[in-house]
Design a protein around this motif. Structure first.
Motif, PDB file in Angstrom:
ATOM      1  N   PRO A 130      -3.485   9.586  -1.053  1.00  0.00           N
ATOM      2  CA  PRO A 130      -4.103   8.879  -2.134  1.00  0.00           C
ATOM      3  C   PRO A 130      -3.486   7.603  -2.196  1.00  0.00           C
ATOM      4  N   TRP A 131      -3.681   6.867  -1.287  1.00  0.00           N
ATOM      5  CA  TRP A 131      -3.504   5.383  -1.251  1.00  0.00           C
ATOM      6  C   TRP A 131      -3.806   4.522  -2.398  1.00  0.00           C
ATOM      7  N   ARG A 132      -2.919   3.696  -2.796  1.00  0.00           N
ATOM      8  CA  ARG A 132      -3.402   2.565  -3.821  1.00  0.00           C
ATOM      9  C   ARG A 132      -2.626   1.307  -3.524  1.00  0.00           C
ATOM     10  N   ARG A 133      -3.035   0.216  -4.223  1.00  0.00           N
ATOM     11  CA  ARG A 133      -2.308  -0.818  -4.091  1.00  0.00           C
ATOM     12  C   ARG A 133      -1.194  -1.136  -5.358  1.00  0.00           C
ATOM     13  N   PHE A 134      -0.061  -1.401  -4.940  1.00  0.00           N
ATOM     14  CA  PHE A 134       0.800  -1.736  -5.935  1.00  0.00           C
ATOM     15  C   PHE A 134       1.272  -3.112  -5.987  1.00  0.00           C
ATOM     16  N   ILE A 135       1.359  -3.780  -7.033  1.00  0.00           N
ATOM     17  CA  ILE A 135       1.519  -5.170  -7.247  1.00  0.00           C
ATOM     18  C   ILE A 135       2.973  -5.269  -7.742  1.00  0.00           C
ATOM     19  N   ILE A 136       3.634  -5.931  -7.031  1.00  0.00           N
ATOM     20  CA  ILE A 136       5.445  -5.981  -7.186  1.00  0.00           C
ATOM     21  C   ILE A 136       5.839  -7.243  -7.680  1.00  0.00           C
ATOM     22  N   SER A 137       6.078  -7.500  -8.991  1.00  0.00           N
ATOM     23  CA  SER A 137       6.630  -8.850  -9.329  1.00  0.00           C
ATOM     24  C   SER A 137       8.003  -8.920  -9.720  1.00  0.00           C
TER      25      SER A 137
ATOM     26  N   ASN B 255       1.162  -1.301   0.038  1.00  0.00           N
ATOM     27  CA  ASN B 255       0.114  -0.033  -0.074  1.00  0.00           C
ATOM     28  C   ASN B 255       0.897   1.194  -0.240  1.00  0.00           C
ATOM     29  N   GLY B 256       0.763   2.220  -0.892  1.00  0.00           N
ATOM     30  CA  GLY B 256       1.628   3.174  -1.229  1.00  0.00           C
ATOM     31  C   GLY B 256       0.742   4.252  -1.873  1.00  0.00           C
ATOM     32  N   ALA B 257       1.442   5.502  -2.123  1.00  0.00           N
ATOM     33  CA  ALA B 257       1.161   6.501  -2.761  1.00  0.00           C
ATOM     34  C   ALA B 257       2.420   7.459  -3.272  1.00  0.00           C
ATOM     35  N   ILE B 258       1.777   8.030  -4.245  1.00  0.00           N
ATOM     36  CA  ILE B 258       2.758   9.009  -4.952  1.00  0.00           C
ATOM     37  C   ILE B 258       1.937  10.269  -4.748  1.00  0.00           C
TER      38      ILE B 258
ATOM     39  N   GLU C  85      16.480  -1.786  10.107  1.00  0.00           N
ATOM     40  CA  GLU C  85      14.894  -2.070   9.256  1.00  0.00           C
ATOM     41  C   GLU C  85      14.377  -1.168   8.404  1.00  0.00           C
ATOM     42  N   ILE C  86      14.350   0.220   9.192  1.00  0.00           N
ATOM     43  CA  ILE C  86      14.054   1.232   8.070  1.00  0.00           C
ATOM     44  C   ILE C  86      14.624   1.334   6.809  1.00  0.00           C
ATOM     45  N   GLN C  87      16.028   1.180   7.064  1.00  0.00           N
ATOM     46  CA  GLN C  87      16.620   1.454   5.630  1.00  0.00           C
ATOM     47  C   GLN C  87      16.496   0.163   4.951  1.00  0.00           C
ATOM     48  N   LYS C  88      16.506  -1.053   5.204  1.00  0.00           N
ATOM     49  CA  LYS C  88      16.194  -2.095   4.465  1.00  0.00           C
ATOM     50  C   LYS C  88      14.690  -1.930   3.679  1.00  0.00           C
ATOM     51  N   ALA C  89      13.892  -1.693   4.452  1.00  0.00           N
ATOM     52  CA  ALA C  89      12.734  -1.497   3.776  1.00  0.00           C
ATOM     53  C   ALA C  89      12.646  -0.285   2.895  1.00  0.00           C
ATOM     54  N   ARG C  90      13.097   0.829   3.223  1.00  0.00           N
ATOM     55  CA  ARG C  90      13.383   1.924   2.255  1.00  0.00           C
ATOM     56  C   ARG C  90      14.228   1.395   0.856  1.00  0.00           C
ATOM     57  N   ASN C  91      15.196   0.749   1.085  1.00  0.00           N
ATOM     58  CA  ASN C  91      15.992   0.206  -0.288  1.00  0.00           C
ATOM     59  C   ASN C  91      15.129  -0.903  -0.933  1.00  0.00           C
ATOM     60  N   ALA C  92      14.212  -1.748  -0.295  1.00  0.00           N
ATOM     61  CA  ALA C  92      13.172  -2.499  -0.929  1.00  0.00           C
ATOM     62  C   ALA C  92      12.156  -1.832  -1.936  1.00  0.00           C
ATOM     63  N   TYR C  93      11.991  -0.827  -1.698  1.00  0.00           N
ATOM     64  CA  TYR C  93      10.928  -0.099  -2.440  1.00  0.00           C
ATOM     65  C   TYR C  93      11.495   0.910  -3.591  1.00  0.00           C
ATOM     66  N   ARG C  94      12.730   1.161  -3.663  1.00  0.00           N
ATOM     67  CA  ARG C  94      13.593   1.864  -4.519  1.00  0.00           C
ATOM     68  C   ARG C  94      13.113   1.613  -6.018  1.00  0.00           C
TER      69      ARG C  94
ATOM     70  N   ALA D  98       7.116   9.352  -2.348  1.00  0.00           N
ATOM     71  CA  ALA D  98       6.315   8.247  -2.251  1.00  0.00           C
ATOM     72  C   ALA D  98       6.085   8.014  -0.719  1.00  0.00           C
ATOM     73  N   VAL D  99       4.967   7.597  -0.417  1.00  0.00           N
ATOM     74  CA  VAL D  99       4.638   7.312   1.100  1.00  0.00           C
ATOM     75  C   VAL D  99       4.212   5.634   0.826  1.00  0.00           C
ATOM     76  N   VAL D 100       4.939   4.692   1.720  1.00  0.00           N
ATOM     77  CA  VAL D 100       4.771   3.400   1.888  1.00  0.00           C
ATOM     78  C   VAL D 100       4.406   2.843   3.250  1.00  0.00           C
ATOM     79  N   ALA D 101       3.184   2.306   3.204  1.00  0.00           N
ATOM     80  CA  ALA D 101       2.789   1.624   4.611  1.00  0.00           C
ATOM     81  C   ALA D 101       3.529   0.399   4.911  1.00  0.00           C
ATOM     82  N   VAL D 102       4.005   0.426   6.181  1.00  0.00           N
ATOM     83  CA  VAL D 102       4.980  -0.618   6.609  1.00  0.00           C
ATOM     84  C   VAL D 102       4.286  -1.044   7.969  1.00  0.00           C
ATOM     85  N   LYS D 103       4.585  -2.198   8.525  1.00  0.00           N
ATOM     86  CA  LYS D 103       4.257  -2.772   9.869  1.00  0.00           C
ATOM     87  C   LYS D 103       5.206  -1.924  10.821  1.00  0.00           C
ATOM     88  N   PRO D 104       4.511  -2.027  11.871  1.00  0.00           N
ATOM     89  CA  PRO D 104       4.955  -1.267  13.193  1.00  0.00           C
ATOM     90  C   PRO D 104       6.644  -1.768  13.382  1.00  0.00           C
TER      91      PRO D 104
END
Length: 88
Positions: free
Chosen positions: A81-88, A6-9, A32-41, A18-24
């Motif tokens: 403006p949230w939306r679902r992004f499908i990542i493959s 779930n994210g938004a541009i 963990e924050i940097q790992k998550a941010r890198n995963a969405y680059r 971009a805003v990306v919703a992550v687990k607490p």
């Protein structure tokens, strides 16, 4: 294998990010924050990525560029403006 995020541009005041919703638990340490941010680059190339998590009462916490985080702190997360992004 694909997965959803779930994210938004957001385009605001000549700034796109971009805003990306992550687990607490992602917010428990900087690694963990940097790992998550890198995963969405690759999903949001060339724009700042802000991570967002909500507690059990719906209060949002953000991580990222200070000026963007300060701006988002004034915005109701339901207005993003949230939306679902499908990542493959």
């Amino acid at each position: 294998m694909s997965y959803e995020i779930n994210g938004a541009i957001v385009k605001e005041q000549d700034l796109t990010f971009a805003v990306v919703a992550v687990k607490p638990h992602i917010f428990e340490n900087d690694k963990e924050i940097q790992k998550a941010r890198n995963a969405y680059r690759h999903v949001f190339p060339g724009i700042p990525i802000i991570l967002m998590s909500q507690d059990s009462q719906g209060r949002a916490t953000y991580s990222g560029k200070k000026n963007i985080v300060q701006f988002l702190a004034t915005v109701d997360p339901r207005r993003i403006p949230w939306r679902r992004f499908i990542i493959s």
